[in-house]
Design a protein around this motif. Structure first.
Motif, PDB file in Angstrom:
ATOM      1  N   ASP A 150       0.849  -1.184   0.000  1.00 34.45           N
ATOM      2  CA  ASP A 150       0.000   0.000   0.000  1.00 34.45           C
ATOM      3  C   ASP A 150       0.886   1.236   0.000  1.00 34.45           C
ATOM      4  N   GLY A 151       0.884   1.933  -1.115  1.00 33.79           N
ATOM      5  CA  GLY A 151       1.693   3.148  -1.223  1.00 33.79           C
ATOM      6  C   GLY A 151       1.078   4.337  -0.539  1.00 33.79           C
ATOM      7  N   ALA A 152      -0.105   4.175   0.023  1.00 34.81           N
ATOM      8  CA  ALA A 152      -0.755   5.300   0.714  1.00 34.81           C
ATOM      9  C   ALA A 152      -1.055   4.948   2.157  1.00 34.81           C
ATOM     10  N   ALA A 153      -0.225   4.080   2.730  1.00 38.37           N
ATOM     11  CA  ALA A 153      -0.441   3.669   4.111  1.00 38.37           C
ATOM     12  C   ALA A 153       0.246   4.634   5.072  1.00 38.37           C
ATOM     13  N   ALA A 154      -0.254   4.665   6.295  1.00 37.30           N
ATOM     14  CA  ALA A 154       0.328   5.512   7.332  1.00 37.30           C
ATOM     15  C   ALA A 154       1.163   4.650   8.254  1.00 37.30           C
ATOM     16  N   ALA A 155       2.411   4.951   8.350  1.00 39.76           N
ATOM     17  CA  ALA A 155       3.301   4.181   9.217  1.00 39.76           C
ATOM     18  C   ALA A 155       2.803   4.245  10.650  1.00 39.76           C
ATOM     19  N   GLY A 156       2.815   3.105  11.311  1.00 37.11           N
ATOM     20  CA  GLY A 156       2.362   3.055  12.690  1.00 37.11           C
ATOM     21  C   GLY A 156       0.870   2.920  12.829  1.00 37.11           C
ATOM     22  N   ALA A 157       0.126   2.911  11.711  1.00 36.82           N
ATOM     23  CA  ALA A 157      -1.344   2.776  11.778  1.00 36.82           C
ATOM     24  C   ALA A 157      -1.833   1.807  10.707  1.00 36.82           C
ATOM     25  N   LEU A 158      -1.066   0.756  10.489  1.00 38.71           N
ATOM     26  CA  LEU A 158      -1.378  -0.170   9.401  1.00 38.71           C
ATOM     27  C   LEU A 158      -2.589  -1.038   9.704  1.00 38.71           C
ATOM     28  N   ASP A 159      -2.991  -1.116  10.971  1.00 34.20           N
ATOM     29  CA  ASP A 159      -4.165  -1.913  11.323  1.00 34.20           C
ATOM     30  C   ASP A 159      -5.414  -1.053  11.428  1.00 34.20           C
TER      31      ASP A 159
ATOM     32  N   PRO B  72       7.327   7.356   1.287  1.00 34.77           N
ATOM     33  CA  PRO B  72       8.125   7.247   0.045  1.00 34.77           C
ATOM     34  C   PRO B  72       8.186   5.826  -0.477  1.00 34.77           C
ATOM     35  N   THR B  73       8.037   4.843   0.396  1.00 36.67           N
ATOM     36  CA  THR B  73       8.054   3.437  -0.032  1.00 36.67           C
ATOM     37  C   THR B  73       6.765   2.776   0.436  1.00 36.67           C
ATOM     38  N   PRO B  74       6.242   1.836  -0.387  1.00 32.23           N
ATOM     39  CA  PRO B  74       5.000   1.177   0.001  1.00 32.23           C
ATOM     40  C   PRO B  74       5.168   0.390   1.302  1.00 32.23           C
ATOM     41  N   LEU B  75       4.114   0.379   2.084  1.00 34.18           N
ATOM     42  CA  LEU B  75       4.061  -0.400   3.306  1.00 34.18           C
ATOM     43  C   LEU B  75       3.056  -1.528   3.128  1.00 34.18           C
ATOM     44  N   GLY B  76       3.035  -2.439   4.080  1.00 33.20           N
ATOM     45  CA  GLY B  76       2.154  -3.589   3.956  1.00 33.20           C
ATOM     46  C   GLY B  76       0.860  -3.431   4.741  1.00 33.20           C
TER      47      GLY B  76
END
Length: 829
Positions: free
Chosen positions: A531-540, A548-552
């Motif tokens: 997910d290139g539009a995810a918020a780090a620390g709030a993936l759930d 800058p990099t996609p997160l899961g």
């Protein structure tokens, strides 16, 4: 040969000479016989009138009928087609009413109660009658006995009665003496002459003067032969009998609103179909011709007239039919006894108690008029569904549906649906009050606030049972948006052309992505998507960011929050062909191709909801998914329908259907081993929790998650919001899903609020959580009540018997979650 020519010539001379000789003899003995004095003028008039009558009946009438076939025949048949009404019955078979004329005519409809001039054509007011399949024999015999007993005989061979024409001078003299003023007498108006009055809406009037009466009579003589010719071609009088049963005025509500035809009058007066009428009841209706039954009470004077007329109908005219037409003494005695019982007073208009209660509760201002007026009754009891019924019939038969259908039995319990209709209206009013700041000027969600400068967007709230029968139906407006967009309907034929449908289904298209992912049988609810539009620390959670990099993101979170990026990333990996197969299989349309020939990839089109389909199509998709999750994968799921049964005009009419939504077999699109994953992904918008708090797009309906509820076995739903290039400009908001209660009752549903056009946005930052969730809540609460009275044990899984004879409960499925109930996807038993 010469002998034959001579013989034929002599025969022609005799044919001409004999009438001339007779005429000369009569003229010499009467017209020019001075010995008769002034009497010769009277006798001359009488002789001339007799000749006129003979020529009219035996010469003019046949010629006029044959010639008129080419000049007026089509107009007569078209007028008859316009007058055919379509009856509506609710799911129990109770008579609801008939369609409003403006919904029930192909063109030139005139429901103004006044003639309208259109160029050189006059469109007279329509009357609507339910066509009979078979004319009741007693009605026909009694009708012809009273109104046209010489029909087809030598006295009336072509629509004009010789005896009736001849008695006009006599009745004129008698009535003139009685009234002490010149009055034109009456003559026997044949059935074709009475049909002429119906065609041109020219019934006799008590204020009619002699000149007007003579003019009307001449017009009827001119038209009757044409009508007779058209209705008896080939010697078959069946069309003539059908006109007599369909188009004659038999009853009227106090103050107007006449009822035409045996079928509709029988339904209102006696509460039964024409085919169920007793002989006495048939005689009563036939005797009401020219003396229509007055249905409702009024002033004392009117009530007296009403009673006198009823007694005249039953005790005189109907009794005469019984005595003259019934030869069997035993049968005659039975009919006479029934007539005596009926003579006590005219019956009140018949309406089923539940429908009567619904009218009094939800349409009190119309309740009294509605009992005696089938059009008002249907309008009051089916304020929205009648538009949907008409549209569904057009989709199957085009504008010519009335050539095939005389009645439709709907799937709705009309009283229950009317109560639901009022409930939704209250919810819309409340919603309008809460979200007024988000609603664009010129729009309102409150039906009571609709005005020339404020309109409603399309509002659709529809639910169907597991067999595809619609049990709850609400629409705002008259366009039947549930069945498709106006631009997808052929204006010439009336058919719906699904390939023209351009309404984007928004994120309800992610249902297709869920099916594709589940079919591949590789993912679990905890599978991570990029997910290139995810918020780090709030993936759930559903929070978005800009990394800058996609997160899961877990698949469960992606579907719960309806996130485009991760689902689109995963769906693209399925390959475009499998996704396109699902899009086509459900009947959706791909978006138009780009100018360079390249089009939107099916995976992108599905996930972002760029594919086109009607609310009914989205509802059908939800129904197919419901069928699969109920383990009915091999049972075809038809498109949701308002029609339980058609009453066809003829046995072959059913074959005339040329269009309609095809049924879909779930296993053709959904693998049987994919149900667990599919259920998990599509239940997530309702059920997903993190840290004890709901986070799905339908978190406001989290109480309707099947987990932890003893009264639910299954519930899935998917939302969607369609916008323009401006992400805040709302076009459509959607929710579609399926639910099964513990007693087996199962329903698919769709709720949609919007305009369907990017050119007409109705709100700002209005998404499904705000616009559709409150309506879904109202629908689910109503379905809960419906399920209690409509259990479907056959939809429950067969119990598993252990060796000890105990029932085995299915074990909870372990699901990788993050702070979320590990049994959330378990189906409760």
């Amino acid at each position: 040969m010469i002998f034959l020519i001579r013989w034929l010539t002599r025969a022609v001379e005799l044919l001409v000479a004999v009438p001339l000789y007779a005429l000369r003899l009569l003229a010499g003995s009467i017209v020019f016989n001075l010995k008769l004095g002034p009497l010769r003028h009277v006798l001359t008039f009488g002789l001339g009138y007799v000749l006129f009558a003979v020529v009219l009946v035996y010469v003019v009438a046949p010629l006029r009928g044959i010639i008129g076939h080419h000049t007026a025949g089509r107009q007569l048949h078209y007028a008859s087609e316009r007058w055919l009404a379509t009856a509506i019955y609710d799911t129990s078979g109770a008579f609801v009413g008939t369609f409003d004329p403006r919904l029930d005519s192909l063109r030139d409809v005139n429901y103004t109660e006044a003639a309208i001039e259109v160029g050189d054509y006059v469109a007279n007011p329509d009357h609507k009658s339910i066509p009979v399949r078979e004319v009741p024999d007693g009605y026909w015999q009694c009708l012809t006995y009273h109104e046209d007993r010489y029909l087809g005989g030598w006295l009336n061979p072509y629509g004009i009665d010789l005896y009736g024409v001849l008695k006009i001078p006599y009745t004129s003299v008698v009535r003139t003496i009685q009234t002490r003023r010149p009055v034109l007498g009456v003559g026997g108006s044949t059935l074709p002459m009475q049909f002429a009055r119906v065609v041109f809406n020219t019934p006799p009037s008590s204020s009619e003067g002699s000149v007007a009466k003579l003019t009307r009579k001449l017009r009827e003589w001119w038209l009757a032969p044409v009508i007779y010719h058209e209705l008896t071609q080939g010697g078959d009088i069946t069309p003539l009998k059908q006109w007599a049963a369909n188009h004659i005025w038999l009853a009227q509500r106090t103050g107007g609103q006449p009822l035409h035809g045996v079928e509709v009058t029988s339904r209102i007066v006696f509460g039964k179909a024409a085919g169920e009428l007793s002989t006495a009841e048939q005689f009563v209706l036939a005797s009401a011709v020219n003396k229509p039954i007055i249905l409702l009470t009024g002033t004392d004077q009117l009530n007296e007239v009403r009673m006198d007329r009823w007694r005249y109908i039953t005790e005189v005219r109907a009794r005469n039919c019984a005595e003259k037409l019934i030869k069997d003494p035993a049968e005659q005695s039975i009919v006479l006894f029934e007539l005596v019982q009926m003579a006590g007073g005219p019956p009140d208009p018949k309406v089923k108690p539940r429908l009567q209660q619904a009218l009094e509760t939800f349409a009190p201002n119309l309740a009294r008029r509605a009992v005696a007026n089938p059009i008002i009754r249907a309008n009051a009891l089916l304020p929205a569904a009648r538009f949907g019924l008409r549209e569904e019939m057009k989709q199957a038969y085009g504008f010519g549906w009335r050539d095939s259908i005389r009645g439709v039995t709907t799937t709705l319990d009309v009283a229950e649906n009317l109560a639901f209709h009022e409930h939704v209206k209250r919810e819309l009013a409340a919603l309008d009050g809460r979200e007024q700041a988000r609603i664009n000027p010129g729009y309102t969600l409150d039906p009571a606030k609709v005005a020339p400068d404020r309109k409603l967007p399309h509002v659709v709230v529809v639910a169907a049972n597991a067999d595809g029968e619609i049990v709850r139906y609400f629409e705002a407006g008259e366009s039947a948006a549930y069945f498709g967009s106006p631009m997808a309907r052929d204006g010439h034929t009336g058919y719906y052309l699904p390939q023209r449908e351009g309404r984007q289904i928004a994120s309800t298209g992610k249902m297709i992505a869920a099916i594709g992912i589940a079919n591949e049988h590789r993912d679990q609810p905890g599978t991570v998507y990029q997910d290139g539009a995810a918020a780090a620390g709030a993936l759930d959670t559903c929070q978005k960011g800009n990394n800058p990099t996609p997160l899961g993101r877990k698949a469960l979170v992606a579907f719960a929050c309806s996130l485009n990026n991760p689902i689109e990333w995963r769906t693209a990996q399925l390959g475009q062909e499998p996704v396109r197969k699902l899009i086509d299989g459900f009947g959706f349309n791909m978006p138009p191709g780009d100018p360079d020939g390249s089009g939107t990839p099916p995976s992108t089109a599905a996930v972002r909801g760029l594919i086109g389909g009607s609310p009914r199509r989205v509802h059908h998709m939800a129904g197919v998914i419901l069928g699969a999750l109920l383990e009915r994968g091999n049972t075809p799921v038809r498109a949701p329908t308002l029609v339980r049964a058609f009453d066809y005009i003829s046995p072959g009419a059913q074959e005339a259907a040329q269009n309609g939504e095809a049924a879909i077999t779930p296993t053709a699109l959904i693998r049987s081993d994919s149900h667990g994953m599919l259920k998990s992904l599509l239940s997530a918008p309702l059920c997903y929790r993190f840290g004890g708090a709901p986070f799905g797009t339908l978190k406001s309906l989290a109480i309707w998650c099947a987990d932890g509820r003893n009264d639910l076995r299954l519930h899935f739903a998917k939302t969607g919001t369609s916008v323009t290039t401006d992400p805040a400009a709302t076009v459509d908001t959607w929710t579609a899903g399926g639910i099964q209660f513990a007693n087996g009752a199962a329903y698919s549903y769709v709720v949609m609020v919007g305009t369907g056009s990017a050119q007409e946005t109705w709100g700002r930052n209005m998404n499904s959580a705000q616009a559709t969730a409150p309506l879904v809540a109202a629908l689910l609460e109503d379905l809960k009540g419906h399920a209690k009275t409509h259990p479907m044990a056959g939809l429950l899984p067969a119990p598993k018997i252990a060796d000890a004879g105990k029932l085995l409960q299915p074990a909870p499925q372990a699901v990788p979650t993050s702070g979320w109930s590990k049994q959330i996807f378990t189906v409760n038993n």
